[in-house]
Design a protein around this motif. Structure first.
Motif, mmCIF file in Angstrom:
data_model
loop_
_atom_site.group_PDB
_atom_site.id
_atom_site.type_symbol
_atom_site.label_atom_id
_atom_site.label_comp_id
_atom_site.label_asym_id
_atom_site.label_seq_id
_atom_site.Cartn_x
_atom_site.Cartn_y
_atom_site.Cartn_z
ATOM 1 N N SER A 43 0.802 -1.168 0.025
ATOM 2 C CA SER A 43 -0.044 -0.110 0.058
ATOM 3 C C SER A 43 0.906 1.154 -0.054
ATOM 4 O O SER A 43 0.256 2.274 -0.307
ATOM 5 C CB SER A 43 -0.944 0.040 1.136
ATOM 6 N N ALA A 44 2.197 1.137 0.305
ATOM 7 C CA ALA A 44 3.122 2.109 0.249
ATOM 8 C C ALA A 44 4.325 1.418 0.432
ATOM 9 O O ALA A 44 4.413 0.130 0.881
ATOM 10 C CB ALA A 44 2.857 3.134 1.528
ATOM 11 N N PRO A 45 5.562 2.099 -0.011
ATOM 12 C CA PRO A 45 6.864 1.268 0.070
ATOM 13 C C PRO A 45 7.229 0.781 1.717
ATOM 14 O O PRO A 45 6.926 1.283 2.511
ATOM 15 C CB PRO A 45 7.866 2.683 -0.057
ATOM 16 N N GLY A 46 7.280 -0.755 1.532
ATOM 17 C CA GLY A 46 7.433 -1.479 2.534
ATOM 18 C C GLY A 46 6.483 -1.701 3.367
ATOM 19 O O GLY A 46 6.451 -1.897 4.637
ATOM 20 N N SER A 47 5.384 -1.434 2.942
ATOM 21 C CA SER A 47 3.991 -1.561 3.918
ATOM 22 C C SER A 47 2.861 -2.284 3.199
ATOM 23 O O SER A 47 2.589 -2.199 2.051
ATOM 24 C CB SER A 47 3.518 0.019 4.061
ATOM 25 N N ILE A 48 2.465 -3.523 3.767
ATOM 26 C CA ILE A 48 1.826 -4.313 3.148
ATOM 27 C C ILE A 48 0.274 -4.400 3.923
ATOM 28 O O ILE A 48 0.274 -4.410 5.137
ATOM 29 C CB ILE A 48 2.374 -5.708 3.587
ATOM 30 N N GLU A 49 -0.818 -4.365 3.128
ATOM 31 C CA GLU A 49 -1.986 -4.357 3.682
ATOM 32 C C GLU A 49 -2.762 -5.208 2.862
ATOM 33 O O GLU A 49 -2.576 -5.644 1.741
ATOM 34 C CB GLU A 49 -2.742 -2.976 3.532
ATOM 35 N N GLU A 50 -3.951 -5.826 3.538
ATOM 36 C CA GLU A 50 -4.600 -6.575 2.859
ATOM 37 C C GLU A 50 -6.131 -5.760 2.392
ATOM 38 O O GLU A 50 -6.608 -5.133 3.011
ATOM 39 C CB GLU A 50 -5.299 -7.917 3.837
ATOM 40 N N ARG A 51 -6.228 -5.772 1.325
ATOM 41 C CA ARG A 51 -7.436 -5.245 0.498
ATOM 42 C C ARG A 51 -8.392 -6.165 -0.513
ATOM 43 O O ARG A 51 -7.962 -7.115 -0.786
ATOM 44 C CB ARG A 51 -6.827 -4.146 -0.507
ATOM 45 N N GLY A 69 14.127 -3.353 0.313
ATOM 46 C CA GLY A 69 12.992 -4.230 1.027
ATOM 47 C C GLY A 69 11.874 -3.275 0.925
ATOM 48 O O GLY A 69 10.640 -3.846 1.309
ATOM 49 N N THR A 72 9.137 -5.789 -0.826
ATOM 50 C CA THR A 72 9.154 -7.204 -0.171
ATOM 51 C C THR A 72 7.495 -7.237 -0.086
ATOM 52 O O THR A 72 6.742 -6.272 0.602
ATOM 53 C CB THR A 72 9.565 -7.089 1.200
ATOM 54 N N ASP A 89 -0.633 4.348 -6.864
ATOM 55 C CA ASP A 89 -0.127 5.833 -6.280
ATOM 56 C C ASP A 89 1.063 6.269 -6.973
ATOM 57 O O ASP A 89 1.093 7.477 -7.270
ATOM 58 C CB ASP A 89 0.169 5.370 -4.860
#
Lengths: 611, 183
Positions: A43-51, A69, A72, A89
Motif C-alpha cells: 500500500s506504500a513502500p515497505g508496507s503491506i495491507e490486505e485489501r 526491502g 517486499t 499511487d
C-alpha cells in the motif's frame, strides 16, 4: 478436479482485480458459502495491507527510486516491480513507469500483444513489458496471495474461473487462457463478465430469482465497467419443466467506461480552474477525477443538491495555501455525464464513426462515440434476430420490429451507483419499446454493482460442479476463413474473397465442429496465412457454408490466423491437402487445427497476435 | 537532546553546589535521595497494602505508522503544521474537506470504531453498580451510590479492531511523508 475444496473466481478487471471463493464442501443448493479472499499488497513502500481489490496497475521503479526491502511481499523479497495500490499511487506521479489498462491492450488487434510495449508513455531507458506478461503478473500475484492465506489448499488444486469481457475475440481469449496457464492456473475456465453478473444476481437472490423472471423473458445485461462497456442478451426458456438461461448475443468490444465520464467531468472543472489562473499537474487531475466521481454520485442520488464542492490539494506541505476549490454543478453533471453519455436518442440511431488516421494505431482504440445509448441501439438493432431460433420465442418480436425487445434489464458496474444514469437508460429503452407497442422492460434489482462479476465467477465454479442453474450459450459468433475465389484477375480490382464457415454460432464448451468439405493446400515448413472473420448475427450458417457476399455490418474481419506444418516426415516445400477443424475447449477458447487428408495428425493453427 | 544537556563547565558548577547543599540542607538531601533511588523502592509508594504499579511505555512504531497513514491519505500533519491565521475561513474550509475525507478514509480502513453507548446523545440513562469506569465517565453531581441516572452527553468511542499495514523489516516509520522531488 473432483477433489477441489474451493471454487475460486478471478475478476481480472481493466482497473481492479478481485478474488472470490465458494467453499464447495460447505455449500448445498441455494445455500452458498461465498467470500472474498483479501489480497495482501504493497500500500506504500515497505508496507503491506490486505485489501478486497487489487488495482490492475503495474509499476516499474527506477533502481534508485526505492529503499532496499520496499518491494517486499509476504511471499517474495526479490521482485523488481509492484502491482496494486502502490503501483497506482506511484504511477500517478511518474506515469512513464506505469502500466495501466493492460486488459484493453490485450485485446487490441492493432499491436503485438506479446511485445514489450508498455508503459506506452515510457521514455528511453525505461524497461517495458508486454500486455501478456502484465496479465501473468497480476494473476501470479493473486495466486501467491491465495496460497499465502490458504497454505493447505493451494490455488492450482482448486476449481478456477477467470472472467473476460463477452466481447473478447478468440485471440484475446486464447491469450488470457495462456497467461493463466503461465501464471500457475491449470484448467481455468473463462466466463463472460455479463454472465458472471447474472450468476451473481441469481446467487444473491437465493431461490427468489425464479419468481422474478419467467419463460419468454429476454434479459439485457448492461455492464459498464471502468474502461469497457459490455452488452449481452440472455433468454429464459423452459426445458423439462425447469427454467433455463441461454445467452443469445453479445455486443462488440466498446472501450468506453465510467472512467471516461469521471475524466470528462474533471476536464470541465479543470477548465474552470484554468479560467481562474490555476493550472493542474497530472497528479492533481487524478485527485480531481476522484473528487468528480464522488460529486457526480452525490448529485445524481440527491435531487436536492444543486452543486457539490470539489477540492484539489496541491503537492507542497502548504495544504491550505495550495488547495484549489471549485465545484461541480447539477447543470454540468447533467450536460456531461447524463446527456453526453446517456442521451435520449431514437432506436434507429447508430454510433458515429469517424475514419481513423493511421496514427491512432499507437494508442488504444477508444470508442469514438461516447453515447452508451447509441451503442445500445446499434446492438439491439443488429441482434433483432437473436431469439429467432429459440423454442418458445417464435412470436417474441412483432412483424417489422426494428430491434430486439428486451423484457428485463440487469445493470452492472459502479457507474450505475448514480441512479439517475440507470433510470435514464431504462427510460430511453422503454421509449423505444413503447414506440413499437411493446411492454416496458423491468429492472432486475439487487445486483452488487461493483462486485457482482467477482462473486459470479466463484459461484460459476459451484454451478459447474452440478449445482444451480447454468447459463448456456456457447460461442457468440460464427467463424469463417477467407478463401480466394478463382475468378480471373481484373486490373484494379482486388480478388474477391469468399468466407468459408468453419465454426457455427453457439458451439458449446468441449464440442468440436465437423470438418468442412473444402481442402486447402499447406506448404510444409512454410507459414500459411489465412484471413479470419467472425459474425455475431449469422446464426444459421453451417460448417462448409461459403459466402460470396455479405453486409459490412454482418461480418467483421478479425486478426488473421497462421498454420505452419512441421517438416517431420515430409519434404519441405511439399504441398499437403488439409481441412480446417474448429473446436471449443473446456476452458472456453476456440481451437483451430489443420487436419491432413487421410491422417490422424492435427496441427494447431495460431492466432496472429503478433501482427 | 544535546540542547538540553548542560555543558561540562555548567555540570562542574552544578556538582559543587549540589555537594554543599546536600551536606548542609537535610530536606534537600532527602530530595536527592528520591532522585537517585529507583522509583520501585520509593518509600512513599511502598504503602503496606498497595501493589507496585507497572506503567507501560507504548511502542512509538504503531503511533508513527497511524500518523503516516493520516498524513498520506488526509494530509493531517501538513494541516496541523500550517499557520492558519493568514487564511480565510473559506480557504481553511476547502482544505478541511481534503483532511476530513482522507483522514476518515484512513481511519475507517485501519480501525473499527464503535460508539460505547448506543442511545442517542441527550437520552437519560442509568449506570448500574459495577459499571465499567474506564468506558463510562460519570461527571457533575457525583455523590452517593450507583445506580446513577443522568444525561448521555457523549456516546464515547471504542476501537474494536486495529488493522495496521505490516511493515517490511528495516522500514523507517519515522518518515511520515518523504520529501518529493519532481524531475
Amino acid at each position: 478436479m473432483s477433489k477441489a475444496r474451493y471454487s475460486i473466481g478471478v475478476d481480472l478487471g481493466t482497473t481492479h482485480c478481485a478474488l472470490t471463493y465458494v467453499d464447495l464442501a460447505a455449500s448445498e443448493g441455494d445455500e452458498v458459502k461465498l467470500a472474498f479472499c483479501p489480497i495482501p499488497q504493497l500500500s506504500a513502500p515497505g508496507s503491506i495491507e490486505e485489501r478486497q481489490l487489487l488495482p490492475s496497475f503495474l509499476y516499474l521503479p527506477h533502481p534508485d527510486e526505492l529503499a532496499p526491502g520496499d518491494l517486499t511481499l509476504p511471499w517474495n523479497t526479490g521482485q523488481s516491480w509492484a502491482v496494486g495500490q502502490l503501483a497506482r499511487d506511484r504511477g500517478a506521479q511518474t506515469p512513464i513507469r506505469l502500466v495501466s489498462s493492460a486488459k484493453s491492450w490485450l485485446c487490441h488487434g492493432g499491436i503485438d500483444r506479446r511485445a514489450a510495449i508498455l508503459p506506452a508513455e515510457a521514455t528511453e531507458g525505461i524497461e517495458q513489458i508486454s500486455p501478456f506478461t502484465t496479465s501473468i503478473r497480476y494473476l501470479t500475484h493473486l495466486r501467491q496471495a491465495w496460497n499465502h492465506l490458504h497454505p493447505d489448499t493451494p490455488l492450482d488444486q482448486q476449481a478456477l474461473t477467470i472472467t473476460i469481457p463477452a466481447s473478447f475475440d478468440p485471440a484475446a481469449r486464447e491469450l488470457t487462457a495462456e497467461a493463466a496457464e503461465a501464471a500457475g492456473y491449470p484448467h481455468a475456465t473463462l466466463l463472460e463478465e455479463p454472465q458472471s453478473a447474472l450468476y451473481s444476481w441469481i446467487q444473491a437472490s437465493g431461490s427468489q430469482w425464479r419468481d422474478q423472471v419467467r419463460v419468454g423473458d429476454v434479459i439485457l445485461v448492461v455492464d459498464v465497467g471502468g474502461g469497457t462497456t459490455d452488452l449481452s442478451l440472455i433468454a429464459v426458456v423452459e426445458r423439462d419443466g425447469a427454467l433455463e438461461l441461454h445467452r443469445v448475443a453479445v455486443g462488440e468490444h466498446i472501450l468506453l467506461g465510467g472512467d471516461n465520464m469521471d475524466l470528462a467531468l474533471a476536464h470541465s472543472v479543470a477548465q474552470k480552474l484554468a479560467a481562474q489562473g490555476s493550472r493542474l499537474d497530472p497528479w492533481q487531475i487524478r485527485a480531481l477525477t476522484h473528487g468528480c466521481r464522488i460529486a457526480k454520485e452525490a448529485l445524481f442520488n440527491d435531487p436536492e443538491l444543486s452543486a457539490m464542492p470539489v477540492v484539489v490539494p496541491g503537492r507542497s506541505s502548504k495544504l491550505i495555501g495550495g488547495t484549489l476549490r471549485s465545484e461541480l454543478t447539477r447543470e454540468e453533471v447533467t450536460a456531461i455525464a447524463l446527456e453526453g453519455f446517456f442521451p435520449q436518442v431514437e432506436a434507429s440511431v447508430r454510433p458515429s464513426v469517424r475514419a481513423r488516421t493511421g496514427l491512432t494505431q499507437l494508442g488504444l482504440p477508444y470508442a469514438q462515440d461516447a453515447a452508451v445509448t447509441r451503442h445500445l441501439a446499434a446492438f439491439l438493432g443488429r441482434q433483432a434476430e437473436a431469439t429467432s431460433g429459440l423454442e418458445g420465442f417464435e412470436s417474441h418480436l412483432p412483424e417489422g420490429a426494428g430491434f430486439l425487445h428486451p423484457t428485463a434489464v440487469l445493470f452492472n458496474g459502479g457507474v450505475f451507483k448514480a441512479q439517475q444514469l440507470s433510470q435514464r437508460l431504462m427510460q430511453v429503452l422503454n421509449g423505444w419499446l413503447a414506440a413499437e407497442q411493446a411492454p416496458p422492460a423491468r429492472l432486475l434489482e439487487g445486483g452488487d454493482l461493483d462486485l457482482a462479476v467477482a462473486r459470479g465467477a466463484a459461484y460459476y465454479g459451484y454451478v459447474r460442479s452440478g449445482q444451480g442453474v447454468r447459463i448456456r450459450g456457447g460461442t457468440a459468433q460464427a467463424y469463417y476463413v477467407g478463401v480466394e475465389s478463382s475468378m480471373p484477375a481484373v486490373p484494379g480490382l482486388e480478388t474477391p474473397v469468399l468466407a468459408l464457415c468453419i465454426a457455427p454460432f453457439g458451439m458449446e464448451e468441449g464440442s468440436a465442429a465437423e470438418l468442412p468439405p473444402q481442402e486447402f493446400g499447406l506448404i510444409v515448413g512454410e507459414p500459411v496465412h489465412f484471413r479470419f472473420f467472425g459474425s455475431s448475427v449469422r446464426r444459421h450458417d453451417q460448417v462448409g457454408t461459403l459466402l460470396d457476399y455479405w453486409d459490412e455490418d454482418e461480418i467483421q474481419e478479425l486478426e488473421g490466423i497462421e498454420a505452419t506444418l512441421p517438416a517431420e516426415g515430409r519434404t519441405p516445400g511439399e504441398v499437403v491437402p488439409v481441412k480446417l477443424s474448429a473446436a471449443v475447449t473446456e476452458t472456453g477458447t476456440l481451437r483451430l487445427e489443420a487436419v491432413p487428408r487421410g491422417g490422424d495428425e492435427r496441427w494447431k493453427i495460431e492466432f496472429e497476435v503478433r501482427s | 537532546m544535546t540542547g538540553q544537556s548542560p555543558s561540562f563547565f555548567h555540570r562542574l558548577g552544578l556538582a559543587f553546589s549540589l555537594f554543599f547543599r546536600t551536606l548542609f540542607d537535610a530536606r534537600f538531601a532527602g530530595s536527592v535521595v528520591k532522585l537517585i533511588t529507583p522509583p520501585a523502592v520509593e518509600p512513599e509508594a511502598a504503602d503496606a497494602t498497595a501493589e507496585i504499579p507497572v506503567l507501560h511505555q507504548a511502542s512509538p512504531d504503531s503511533a508513527l505508522q497511524l500518523l503516516g497513514l493520516l498524513q498520506q491519505e488526509g494530509r493531517l500533519v501538513d494541516f496541523l503544521e500550517e499557520e492558519v491565521a493568514q487564511y480565510s475561513d473559506a480557504e481553511i474550509g476547502a482544505a478541511v474537506r481534503v483532511v476530513h475525507e482522507g483522514s476518515r478514509k484512513a481511519l475507517h480502513a485501519h480501525l473499527t470504531l464503535l460508539p460505547i453507548r448506543q442511545e442517542a446523545e441527550g437520552a437519560r440513562i442509568t449506570l448500574q453498580p459495577g459499571f465499567d469506569a474506564s468506558a463510562i465517565r460519570p461527571t457533575g453531581n457525583l455523590v452517593g451510590e450507583p445506580p446513577f441516572t443522568g444525561t448521555l452527553a457523549h456516546r464515547g468511542w471504542r476501537v474494536t479492531e486495529v488493522r495496521l499495514p505490516k511493515l517490511a523489516s528495516g522500514h523507517d516509520v519515522q518518515i511520515i511523508a518523504p520529501a518529493e522531488v519532481e524531475l
